[in-house]
Design a protein around this motif. Structure first.
Motif, mmCIF file in Angstrom:
data_model
loop_
_atom_site.group_PDB
_atom_site.id
_atom_site.type_symbol
_atom_site.label_atom_id
_atom_site.label_comp_id
_atom_site.label_asym_id
_atom_site.label_seq_id
_atom_site.Cartn_x
_atom_site.Cartn_y
_atom_site.Cartn_z
ATOM 1 N N ILE B 58 1.010 -1.058 0.085
ATOM 2 C CA ILE B 58 0.024 -0.089 0.230
ATOM 3 C C ILE B 58 1.001 1.170 0.053
ATOM 4 O O ILE B 58 0.677 2.312 -0.875
ATOM 5 C CB ILE B 58 -1.014 0.054 1.363
ATOM 6 C CG1 ILE B 58 -1.952 -1.107 1.193
ATOM 7 C CG2 ILE B 58 -1.604 1.263 1.571
ATOM 8 C CD1 ILE B 58 -2.702 -1.378 2.570
ATOM 9 N N HIS B 61 3.113 1.818 -3.269
ATOM 10 C CA HIS B 61 1.988 2.081 -4.195
ATOM 11 C C HIS B 61 1.745 3.516 -4.167
ATOM 12 O O HIS B 61 1.811 4.480 -5.116
ATOM 13 C CB HIS B 61 0.633 1.330 -4.521
ATOM 14 C CG HIS B 61 -0.545 2.095 -5.065
ATOM 15 N ND1 HIS B 61 -0.375 2.143 -6.404
ATOM 16 C CD2 HIS B 61 -1.282 3.003 -4.719
ATOM 17 C CE1 HIS B 61 -1.428 2.822 -6.846
ATOM 18 N NE2 HIS B 61 -2.030 3.152 -5.845
ATOM 19 N N LEU B 63 3.496 6.042 -2.455
ATOM 20 C CA LEU B 63 4.667 6.837 -2.571
ATOM 21 C C LEU B 63 5.029 7.170 -4.047
ATOM 22 O O LEU B 63 5.231 8.173 -4.528
ATOM 23 C CB LEU B 63 5.941 6.256 -1.913
ATOM 24 C CG LEU B 63 5.876 6.219 -0.383
ATOM 25 C CD1 LEU B 63 6.797 5.563 0.052
ATOM 26 C CD2 LEU B 63 5.710 7.755 0.164
ATOM 27 N N LYS B 64 4.807 6.037 -5.080
ATOM 28 C CA LYS B 64 4.866 6.212 -6.528
ATOM 29 C C LYS B 64 4.041 7.257 -6.980
ATOM 30 O O LYS B 64 4.148 7.672 -7.887
ATOM 31 C CB LYS B 64 4.776 5.022 -7.106
ATOM 32 C CG LYS B 64 5.894 3.920 -6.737
ATOM 33 C CD LYS B 64 7.194 4.356 -7.305
ATOM 34 C CE LYS B 64 8.248 3.284 -6.799
ATOM 35 N NZ LYS B 64 9.578 4.186 -6.680
ATOM 36 N N HIS B 65 2.680 7.175 -6.542
ATOM 37 C CA HIS B 65 1.868 8.433 -6.837
ATOM 38 C C HIS B 65 1.364 9.277 -5.843
ATOM 39 O O HIS B 65 0.455 9.788 -5.761
ATOM 40 C CB HIS B 65 0.419 7.421 -7.169
ATOM 41 C CG HIS B 65 0.709 6.510 -8.127
ATOM 42 N ND1 HIS B 65 1.132 5.224 -7.654
ATOM 43 C CD2 HIS B 65 0.403 6.345 -9.519
ATOM 44 C CE1 HIS B 65 1.065 4.278 -8.837
ATOM 45 N NE2 HIS B 65 0.922 5.035 -9.992
ATOM 46 N N LEU B 66 2.691 9.721 -5.031
ATOM 47 C CA LEU B 66 2.091 10.759 -3.873
ATOM 48 C C LEU B 66 1.668 11.859 -4.341
ATOM 49 O O LEU B 66 0.706 12.540 -3.745
ATOM 50 C CB LEU B 66 3.523 10.791 -3.113
ATOM 51 C CG LEU B 66 3.615 11.556 -1.842
ATOM 52 C CD1 LEU B 66 2.388 11.154 -1.039
ATOM 53 C CD2 LEU B 66 4.652 12.020 -1.210
ATOM 54 N N TYR B 69 -2.153 11.498 -5.080
ATOM 55 C CA TYR B 69 -3.049 11.163 -3.773
ATOM 56 C C TYR B 69 -3.088 12.400 -2.921
ATOM 57 O O TYR B 69 -4.178 12.813 -2.195
ATOM 58 C CB TYR B 69 -2.448 9.916 -2.986
ATOM 59 C CG TYR B 69 -2.774 8.756 -3.790
ATOM 60 C CD1 TYR B 69 -4.116 8.456 -3.814
ATOM 61 C CD2 TYR B 69 -1.750 7.925 -3.996
ATOM 62 C CE1 TYR B 69 -4.563 7.290 -4.547
ATOM 63 C CE2 TYR B 69 -2.219 6.632 -4.677
ATOM 64 C CZ TYR B 69 -3.488 6.347 -4.853
ATOM 65 O OH TYR B 69 -3.836 5.039 -5.482
ATOM 66 N N PRO B 250 -4.405 5.796 0.186
ATOM 67 C CA PRO B 250 -5.476 5.971 -0.885
ATOM 68 C C PRO B 250 -6.908 5.723 -0.022
ATOM 69 O O PRO B 250 -7.641 6.718 -0.040
ATOM 70 C CB PRO B 250 -5.144 4.907 -1.710
ATOM 71 C CG PRO B 250 -3.803 4.498 -1.952
ATOM 72 C CD PRO B 250 -3.433 4.715 -0.494
#
Lengths: 223, 474
Positions: B58, B61, B63-66, B69, B250
């Motif tokens: 979680i 994922h 952090l890669k889309h911080l 989000y 998320p």
């Protein structure tokens, strides 16, 4: 540049990504709208009766007390009994929640029922939970016009009514029900997951009950 | 500003701690309460390791889309009627909080427990501007009275004993009966409850941290046992949440997963008593709750950790398990580290936030035994990252001269296996002869750091390599 743009820019530079990349946007959109379930412990996945029993056992393990009632009409008497057993004044404060307002309070002539949020002078408060979670003996309370959050924290004794039918195995089922009731991505102002009475172990790691919130939590399971 | 970092005096601090019996007695409780509690809770949940994998995934994922989000979270907070402020560093975060307090005309401010406010030095900054926030977590309240900093991220007053608390209460609560009995923890708790209840009810602004920020709903989540965080955030007219950017997750499902790991890892509870989701200010018709809701998102060096060898550290949920299981922490307590965050997680995080120059010693405050990683609910490779810092320390010539010389000597021999073998054989023979019949040495050249405290057992036979060869292993 605003700090907002600076921070988002630094994040994107560090990750080597763009904020408009369609694949990334789709991944985030998917996660936020599909809300996939992760690992859910098997512990709470039980038939109805056993699930309620697990809830009761778990709640007692963490120092809550529990009474089982056959019907909601028994709530006023159970409240009066709880107060009597602990030598407390026959007085309780509750919100306007229709699930509590419709109870036969007139049967307990000695019991003074006041309504509205607490300002810190009540010994006992009564709330109606939206759900229970068997996994950990947790009650779920939501704020709203009829449900003051202060009742969950200021009184010394907190009595919570929960319908057995709303006791779920896990948090994920409770989230699904919240979404159904309030809409996807929408939450009431306050959602409290309460697992036992207030406690502290900040003095020599000695476990003590009744730190700042209620010293005791009494759960009335109806049905 | 941020709290003074005294990591540079770590060796001195550590020696002082080792000579402080009340401190050692206080931290000795950790074995039974926190370490034992965690083990029992983990043993009772067969899915614990699967949850750790899920928790790690979680956060990875997220952090890669911080960026995305955080934007989603901001949008939901605003939709719910709240405000989001972005703070690049500690100074900006403190300034934003002060501005909100001043705009609200705040005279009384309460605070829930928050390590982020320690990181930015919020209390000192607000105090210098005429507002003294009252800490309401019992442990934080105790150390605020003592003018100390937390020595543990979840048990801030773990170094204080009850006699010291009683003395502090007598010193500060002067309006109470001087003859009252404060011998037992229960009477101390009751007194703090009474004193702080007044503070809660009269506060104009309440400041909390957050364990999670939920992008799906714009909710901030606090996890507490005492209920002080809730009284801090529901009673005043203004609620300010100060949280760092990596706290975002998320969905509610993701909170549920990490929640199952957090309390078990921290205190051995299956759930903390109060897990509270706050979304915006009070709604139309609500009988209570704050009228204004502000979230301050703090970066303070974190965005630069993304994409680096320290990115995994941003998965940390501040449970303190690595601290509780660290043999170094358990020997010296938290203050010796001289950093806001002690123990393994602190030794990895602090140089990222404050610069390696100020925190170079911390990576060496570890035996690299690996217990921290083995209990980390987020599976953060803490020893690996401590080694990264040691490498950087060496590369940047921050390592002391004596140590650099020693390493150069070792490297010379290590690169020449025959010479290495001869030298170690000679040393083993020499040490055994020096030790004589005792089999132990009370003095060894260049090793007084060891022999000052205990004898060095002398080698009894050949070297590791000769023994290895004897057993026919290549």
């Amino acid at each position: 540049m605003s700090s907002r743009d600076a921070i988002l820019g630094r994040i994107r530079r560090s990750l080597g990504v763009s904020g408009t990349d369609a694949t990334r946007l789709a991944a985030v959109h998917h996660r936020l709208t599909e809300t996939p379930v992760n690992v859910v412990p098997a512990r709470g996945q039980l038939p109805d009766a056993e699930r309620v029993e697990l809830f009761v056992r778990k709640a007692c393990e963490i120092f809550a007390t529990v009474a089982r009632l056959d019907s909601r009409d028994e709530v006023p008497a159970a409240v009066a009994e709880y107060l009597r057993d602990r030598n407390l004044p026959q007085a309780i404060r509750r919100g306007e929640d229709p699930r509590l307002a419709s109870l036969p309070w007139e049967r307990e002539a000695q019991l003074a029922v006041t309504i509205g949020p607490s300002v810190g002078r009540d010994l006992a408060g009564l709330s109606h939970a939206d759900a229970g979670v068997a996994e950990t003996g947790t009650v779920v309370l939501t704020s709203g016009v009829n449900n003051p959050t202060t009742l969950n924290f200021l009184p010394d004794h907190h009595i919570v009514v929960v319908d057995a039918s709303t006791i779920k195995g896990d948090y994920e089922t409770v989230w699904a029900n919240l979404r159904e009731r309030f809409g996807a991505g929408v939450m009431p102002r306050t959602v409290n997951l309460v697992t036992g009475p207030s406690r502290s172990a900040d003095i020599e790691e000695t476990l003590l009950l009744g730190a700042h919130g209620p010293r005791s939590l009494h759960i009335l399971v109806v049905g | 500003m941020s709290l003074g970092l005294t990591s540079a005096s770590f060796p001195k601090n550590a020696h002082a701690a080792l000579a402080n019996p009340p401190l050692l007695k206080a931290i000795a409780h950790i074995e039974e309460t926190l370490v034992g509690g965690r083990r029992r809770a983990v043993d009772a949940l067969p899915e614990f390791d699967a949850l750790r994998d899920a928790g790690r995934d979680i956060k990875a994922h997220t952090l890669k889309h911080l960026d995305l989000y955080l934007e989603a979270f901001e949008k939901k907070v605003v939709e719910a009627g709240g405000f989001v402020h972005w703070a690049a560093d500690a100074a900006e975060a403190s300034r934003i909080v002060l501005d909100i307090c001043q705009a609200a005309g705040a005279r009384r401010v309460t605070k829930g427990k928050s390590m982020i406010t320690e990181e930015v030095g919020l209390n000192a900054f607000l105090g210098a501007n005429g507002i003294t926030p009252v800490e309401t977590d019992l442990g934080e309240y105790i150390i605020q009275l003592r003018g100390e900093t937390p020595s543990h991220i979840i048990a801030p007053a773990v170094h204080v004993n009850k006699e010291q608390v009683a003395a502090d209460f007598r010193r500060v609560h002067t309006d109470l009966d001087p003859k009252r009995n404060l011998d037992e923890p229960t009477s101390l708790l009751a007194e703090a409850r009474g004193v702080l209840r007044e503070r809660f009810l009269s506060a104009d602004v309440g400041i909390t941290g957050a364990n999670f920020l939920v992008a799906e709903t714009g909710s901030t989540v606090i996890v507490t046992n005492e209920g002080n965080g809730d009284l801090t955030q529901i009673l005043p007219k203004t609620h300010i949440v100060l949280a760092s950017i990596e706290k975002v997750v998320p969905t509610l499902e993701d909170v549920a997963t990490i929640m199952r790991l957090l309390a078990r890892s921290a205190t051995g509870q299956e759930m903390s008593v109060y897990t509270t989701f706050s979304t915006g200010p009070r709604r139309a018709g609500d009988p209570d709750g704050p009228e204004a809701f502000h979230v301050v998102l703090l970066d303070n060096g974190r965005s630069a950790m993304l994409g680096s060898e320290f990115e995994d550290m941003l998965r940390c949920i501040r449970c303190g398990a690595c601290i509780n299981h660290c043999p170094v922490y358990r020997s010296i307590g938290g203050h010796a580290y001289g950093s806001v965050y002690p123990g393994p997680m602190g030794s990895v995080l602090t140089p990222s936030l404050q610069g390696l120059e100020k925190a170079a010693h911390l990576a060496n405050a570890s035996t690299l035994c690996g217990r921290c990683e083995s209990v980390c609910p987020m599976r953060i490779p803490l020893p690996k990252m401590l080694r990264h810092w040691r490498e950087k320390e060496f590369e940047r010539h921050l390592t002391p001269k004596k140590a650099r010389f020693g390493l150069a000597v070792w490297r010379f021999f290590a690169a020449r296996p025959h010479l290495y073998g001869a030298a170690t054989r000679l040393a083993a023979w020499g040490l055994a002869r020096l030790a004589g019949k005792n089999g132990a040495l009370s003095q060894v050249p260049l090793a007084d750091g060891w022999t000052r405290w205990r004898d060095l057992p002398a080698p009894e036979g050949g070297t590791f390599r000769t023994e290895w060869a004897k057993r026919g292993r290549k």
